[in-house]
Motif scaffolding. Sequence first.
Motif, short mmCIF file in Angstrom:
data_model
loop_
_atom_site.label_atom_id
_atom_site.label_comp_id
_atom_site.label_asym_id
_atom_site.label_seq_id
_atom_site.Cartn_x
_atom_site.Cartn_y
_atom_site.Cartn_z
N PHE A 1 0.81 -1.21 0.00
CA PHE A 1 0.00 0.00 0.00
C PHE A 1 0.85 1.27 0.00
O PHE A 1 0.35 2.35 -0.31
CB PHE A 1 -0.91 0.02 1.23
N GLU B 1 -7.17 9.37 6.45
CA GLU B 1 -7.90 8.24 7.02
C GLU B 1 -9.11 7.83 6.18
O GLU B 1 -9.70 6.77 6.42
CB GLU B 1 -8.37 8.58 8.44
N PRO C 1 -11.51 6.31 3.36
CA PRO C 1 -11.41 5.22 2.37
C PRO C 1 -11.57 5.77 0.96
O PRO C 1 -11.93 6.94 0.76
CB PRO C 1 -12.57 4.31 2.76
N GLU C 2 -11.35 4.93 -0.01
CA GLU C 2 -11.36 5.36 -1.41
C GLU C 2 -12.71 5.95 -1.82
O GLU C 2 -12.78 6.95 -2.54
CB GLU C 2 -10.99 4.17 -2.30
N HIS D 1 0.39 6.66 -1.21
CA HIS D 1 -0.22 5.59 -0.41
C HIS D 1 -1.58 5.23 -1.00
O HIS D 1 -2.34 6.11 -1.43
CB HIS D 1 -0.38 6.04 1.04
N ARG E 1 -5.43 3.79 -0.68
CA ARG E 1 -6.50 3.80 0.31
C ARG E 1 -7.23 2.45 0.32
O ARG E 1 -7.14 1.67 -0.63
CB ARG E 1 -7.51 4.91 -0.01
N TYR E 2 -7.95 2.22 1.42
CA TYR E 2 -8.77 1.02 1.51
C TYR E 2 -10.00 1.19 0.62
O TYR E 2 -10.60 2.26 0.54
CB TYR E 2 -9.17 0.77 2.95
N HIS E 3 -10.40 0.10 -0.04
CA HIS E 3 -11.54 0.09 -0.95
C HIS E 3 -12.69 -0.72 -0.37
O HIS E 3 -12.52 -1.48 0.58
CB HIS E 3 -11.13 -0.49 -2.31
N ARG E 4 -13.85 -0.55 -0.97
CA ARG E 4 -15.00 -1.37 -0.60
C ARG E 4 -14.74 -2.83 -0.99
O ARG E 4 -14.02 -3.10 -1.94
CB ARG E 4 -16.27 -0.89 -1.34
N VAL F 1 -4.72 -3.03 -6.03
CA VAL F 1 -4.86 -2.88 -4.59
C VAL F 1 -5.69 -4.05 -4.06
O VAL F 1 -6.79 -4.31 -4.56
CB VAL F 1 -5.54 -1.54 -4.23
N VAL G 1 -8.37 -6.10 -2.04
CA VAL G 1 -9.65 -5.76 -1.42
C VAL G 1 -10.29 -7.04 -0.88
O VAL G 1 -9.93 -8.15 -1.28
CB VAL G 1 -10.62 -5.08 -2.42
#
Length: 221
Positions: free
Chosen positions: A24, A81, A83-84, A113, A115-118, A184, A186
Amino acid sequence: CVTLDVQAACRVTTVTQELLKEGFHRDLLVKVELGEDAGGCAVAAQVHLPPGLYVDPYELATLQQHNLSKAVLFPDAVDVEAPEYLAQAVVLLLFLEPEARCSRCSRGTVPVHARYHRPARATQQALLALQSPQVLLCCCHGHLSAECWEPAEVDTPCSSDTTSSCQWHTTKHRPAYEELKLKVPVGLREHSSLVCALTLLTTGLCSGLILAAACKYGHFS
Protein backbone atom coordinates in the motif's frame (compact mmCIF):
# COMPACT_ATOMS: atom_id res chain seq x y z
CA CYS A 1 16.33 31.27 -14.41
CA VAL A 2 17.75 31.92 -17.86
CA THR A 3 16.36 32.49 -21.33
CA LEU A 4 15.42 29.37 -23.25
CA ASP A 5 14.81 29.64 -26.99
CA VAL A 6 12.90 26.75 -28.54
CA GLN A 7 13.13 26.17 -32.26
CA ALA A 8 10.02 26.14 -34.40
CA ALA A 9 10.55 22.45 -35.11
CA CYS A 10 9.36 21.18 -31.74
CA ARG A 11 11.41 18.38 -30.31
CA VAL A 12 9.70 15.56 -28.46
CA THR A 13 9.58 15.66 -24.66
CA THR A 14 9.26 12.26 -23.00
CA VAL A 15 7.95 11.49 -19.51
CA THR A 16 7.95 8.17 -17.67
CA GLN A 17 6.63 7.20 -14.27
CA GLU A 18 7.18 4.17 -12.09
CA LEU A 19 5.85 2.90 -8.76
CA LEU A 20 8.65 1.61 -6.55
CA LYS A 21 8.33 -0.79 -3.59
CA GLU A 22 5.37 -3.12 -2.91
CA GLY A 23 2.10 -3.00 -0.98
CA PHE A 24 0.00 0.00 0.00
CA HIS A 25 2.96 2.36 0.49
CA ARG A 26 4.89 3.18 -2.68
CA ASP A 27 7.28 5.75 -4.11
CA LEU A 28 6.23 7.47 -7.33
CA LEU A 29 9.25 8.13 -9.55
CA VAL A 30 8.82 10.59 -12.43
CA LYS A 31 11.47 11.08 -15.12
CA VAL A 32 11.37 13.76 -17.81
CA GLU A 33 13.64 14.21 -20.81
CA LEU A 34 13.11 17.51 -22.60
CA GLY A 35 13.59 17.85 -26.32
CA GLU A 36 16.10 20.62 -25.69
CA ASP A 37 18.45 21.78 -22.96
CA ALA A 38 16.38 23.38 -20.18
CA GLY A 39 19.19 25.78 -19.41
CA GLY A 40 18.39 26.17 -15.72
CA CYS A 41 14.61 26.55 -16.11
CA ALA A 42 12.35 24.98 -13.50
CA VAL A 43 10.82 21.66 -14.55
CA ALA A 44 7.80 20.10 -12.86
CA ALA A 45 5.36 17.25 -13.39
CA GLN A 46 1.65 17.73 -12.76
CA VAL A 47 0.21 14.42 -11.54
CA HIS A 48 -3.52 13.75 -11.12
CA LEU A 49 -3.95 11.26 -8.29
CA PRO A 50 -7.23 9.29 -8.30
CA PRO A 51 -9.27 8.99 -5.07
CA GLY A 52 -7.62 5.65 -4.37
CA LEU A 53 -4.18 7.26 -3.95
CA TYR A 54 -3.00 10.07 -1.70
CA VAL A 55 0.11 11.89 -0.54
CA ASP A 56 0.47 12.47 3.19
CA PRO A 57 0.93 16.26 3.61
CA TYR A 58 2.72 15.80 6.95
CA GLU A 59 5.14 13.30 5.45
CA LEU A 60 5.66 15.62 2.49
CA ALA A 61 6.46 18.55 4.80
CA THR A 62 9.08 16.44 6.60
CA LEU A 63 10.70 15.41 3.33
CA GLN A 64 10.82 19.03 2.17
CA GLN A 65 12.49 20.07 5.40
CA HIS A 66 15.27 17.59 4.65
CA ASN A 67 15.36 18.58 0.97
CA LEU A 68 14.40 15.05 -0.11
CA SER A 69 11.31 15.93 -2.12
CA LYS A 70 9.61 19.14 -3.28
CA ALA A 71 5.94 19.21 -4.20
CA VAL A 72 2.67 21.12 -3.80
CA LEU A 73 -0.77 19.54 -3.27
CA PHE A 74 -4.09 20.88 -4.59
CA PRO A 75 -6.05 20.93 -2.34
CA ASP A 76 -3.45 21.03 0.39
CA ALA A 77 -5.81 19.50 3.01
CA VAL A 78 -5.89 15.71 2.61
CA ASP A 79 -7.86 13.28 4.80
CA VAL A 80 -5.36 10.44 5.16
CA GLU A 81 -7.90 8.24 7.02
CA ALA A 82 -10.71 8.36 4.43
CA PRO A 83 -11.41 5.22 2.37
CA GLU A 84 -11.36 5.36 -1.41
CA TYR A 85 -15.14 5.81 -1.80
CA LEU A 86 -15.17 8.88 0.49
CA ALA A 87 -11.98 10.54 -0.77
CA GLN A 88 -11.47 13.03 -3.57
CA ALA A 89 -8.91 13.23 -6.32
CA VAL A 90 -5.95 15.56 -5.77
CA VAL A 91 -3.41 17.23 -8.03
CA LEU A 92 0.27 16.92 -7.21
CA LEU A 93 2.80 19.36 -8.62
CA LEU A 94 6.16 17.63 -8.25
CA PHE A 95 9.24 19.80 -8.74
CA LEU A 96 11.94 17.85 -10.55
CA GLU A 97 15.68 18.02 -9.99
CA PRO A 98 18.15 18.03 -12.92
CA GLU A 99 20.29 14.98 -13.46
CA ALA A 100 24.03 15.49 -13.41
CA ARG A 101 24.83 13.31 -16.43
CA CYS A 102 22.05 14.62 -18.69
CA SER A 103 21.42 18.33 -19.24
CA ARG A 104 17.93 17.65 -20.63
CA CYS A 105 16.87 15.15 -17.95
CA SER A 106 15.08 15.73 -14.64
CA ARG A 107 13.58 13.42 -12.03
CA GLY A 108 11.63 13.50 -8.80
CA THR A 109 10.26 11.06 -6.23
CA VAL A 110 7.36 11.35 -3.79
CA PRO A 111 5.74 8.77 -1.45
CA VAL A 112 2.18 7.80 -2.35
CA HIS A 113 -0.22 5.59 -0.41
CA ALA A 114 -3.18 3.46 -1.50
CA ARG A 115 -6.50 3.80 0.31
CA TYR A 116 -8.77 1.02 1.51
CA HIS A 117 -11.54 0.09 -0.95
CA ARG A 118 -15.00 -1.37 -0.60
CA PRO A 119 -15.26 -5.17 -0.68
CA ALA A 120 -15.77 -6.47 -4.20
CA ARG A 121 -17.53 -9.48 -5.72
CA ALA A 122 -15.57 -12.34 -7.29
CA THR A 123 -12.28 -10.42 -7.24
CA GLN A 124 -9.69 -9.64 -4.61
CA GLN A 125 -8.11 -6.69 -6.41
CA ALA A 126 -9.13 -3.16 -7.30
CA LEU A 127 -7.42 -1.54 -10.28
CA LEU A 128 -6.19 2.06 -10.03
CA ALA A 129 -5.25 3.93 -13.19
CA LEU A 130 -2.63 6.65 -12.78
CA GLN A 131 -2.57 8.99 -15.77
CA SER A 132 0.72 10.10 -17.22
CA PRO A 133 2.00 13.39 -15.74
CA GLN A 134 1.88 16.67 -17.61
CA VAL A 135 5.31 18.26 -18.10
CA LEU A 136 5.56 21.91 -17.07
CA LEU A 137 8.37 24.38 -17.68
CA CYS A 138 8.99 27.77 -16.05
CA CYS A 139 11.62 30.12 -17.46
CA CYS A 140 11.88 33.48 -15.73
CA HIS A 141 12.84 36.43 -17.96
CA GLY A 142 12.80 34.12 -20.95
CA HIS A 143 10.48 33.21 -23.77
CA LEU A 144 9.32 29.95 -25.29
CA SER A 145 8.24 29.27 -28.84
CA ALA A 146 4.49 29.82 -29.19
CA GLU A 147 4.42 26.98 -31.73
CA CYS A 148 5.76 24.49 -29.22
CA TRP A 149 4.68 25.74 -25.79
CA GLU A 150 1.48 27.20 -24.39
CA PRO A 151 0.66 28.79 -21.00
CA ALA A 152 -0.57 26.30 -18.42
CA GLU A 153 -3.36 27.02 -15.93
CA VAL A 154 -1.14 26.54 -12.90
CA ASP A 155 -1.06 29.24 -10.22
CA THR A 156 1.97 28.31 -8.16
CA PRO A 157 5.59 29.45 -7.69
CA CYS A 158 8.45 28.12 -9.81
CA SER A 159 9.73 26.27 -6.75
CA SER A 160 8.50 25.20 -3.33
CA ASP A 161 10.92 27.65 -1.69
CA THR A 162 9.28 30.83 -2.99
CA THR A 163 5.81 32.34 -2.62
CA SER A 164 5.48 34.53 -5.73
CA SER A 165 3.66 32.89 -8.63
CA CYS A 166 5.14 32.59 -12.10
CA GLN A 167 3.95 31.53 -15.54
CA TRP A 168 4.25 27.84 -16.29
CA HIS A 169 4.17 26.44 -19.83
CA THR A 170 3.32 23.03 -21.23
CA THR A 171 4.06 21.42 -24.56
CA LYS A 172 1.44 21.72 -27.30
CA HIS A 173 2.42 18.50 -29.04
CA ARG A 174 1.96 15.74 -26.51
CA PRO A 175 2.85 12.14 -27.38
CA ALA A 176 0.53 9.29 -26.56
CA TYR A 177 1.08 8.30 -22.95
CA GLU A 178 0.18 5.05 -21.25
CA GLU A 179 -1.58 4.81 -17.91
CA LEU A 180 0.17 3.24 -14.95
CA LYS A 181 -1.89 0.44 -13.38
CA LEU A 182 -1.83 -0.29 -9.67
CA LYS A 183 -3.55 -3.35 -8.14
CA VAL A 184 -4.86 -2.88 -4.59
CA PRO A 185 -5.98 -5.88 -2.49
CA VAL A 186 -9.65 -5.76 -1.42
CA GLY A 187 -11.95 -8.01 0.57
CA LEU A 188 -14.70 -10.21 -0.85
CA ARG A 189 -18.35 -9.38 -0.22
CA GLU A 190 -19.04 -13.10 0.09
CA HIS A 191 -17.03 -13.05 3.35
CA SER A 192 -19.02 -10.18 4.93
CA SER A 193 -21.13 -12.42 7.20
CA LEU A 194 -18.11 -14.39 8.38
CA VAL A 195 -16.07 -11.24 9.05
CA CYS A 196 -18.94 -9.59 10.99
CA ALA A 197 -19.52 -12.73 13.08
CA LEU A 198 -15.82 -13.12 13.95
CA THR A 199 -15.51 -9.43 14.74
CA LEU A 200 -18.54 -9.50 17.04
CA LEU A 201 -17.30 -12.67 18.75
CA THR A 202 -13.80 -11.27 19.27
CA THR A 203 -15.17 -7.98 20.59
CA GLY A 204 -17.48 -9.75 23.05
CA LEU A 205 -14.69 -12.07 24.25
CA CYS A 206 -12.21 -9.24 24.81
CA SER A 207 -14.85 -7.13 26.57
CA GLY A 208 -15.69 -10.04 28.86
CA LEU A 209 -12.03 -10.60 29.75
CA ILE A 210 -11.56 -6.90 30.54
CA LEU A 211 -14.72 -6.84 32.67
CA ALA A 212 -13.65 -10.00 34.54
CA ALA A 213 -10.19 -8.54 35.24
CA ALA A 214 -11.73 -5.27 36.42
CA CYS A 215 -14.09 -7.09 38.83
CA LYS A 216 -11.28 -9.30 40.16
CA TYR A 217 -8.52 -6.76 40.63
CA GLY A 218 -10.36 -3.47 40.63
CA HIS A 219 -11.04 -1.40 43.74
CA PHE A 220 -14.58 -0.04 43.83
CA SER A 221 -15.68 2.44 46.45
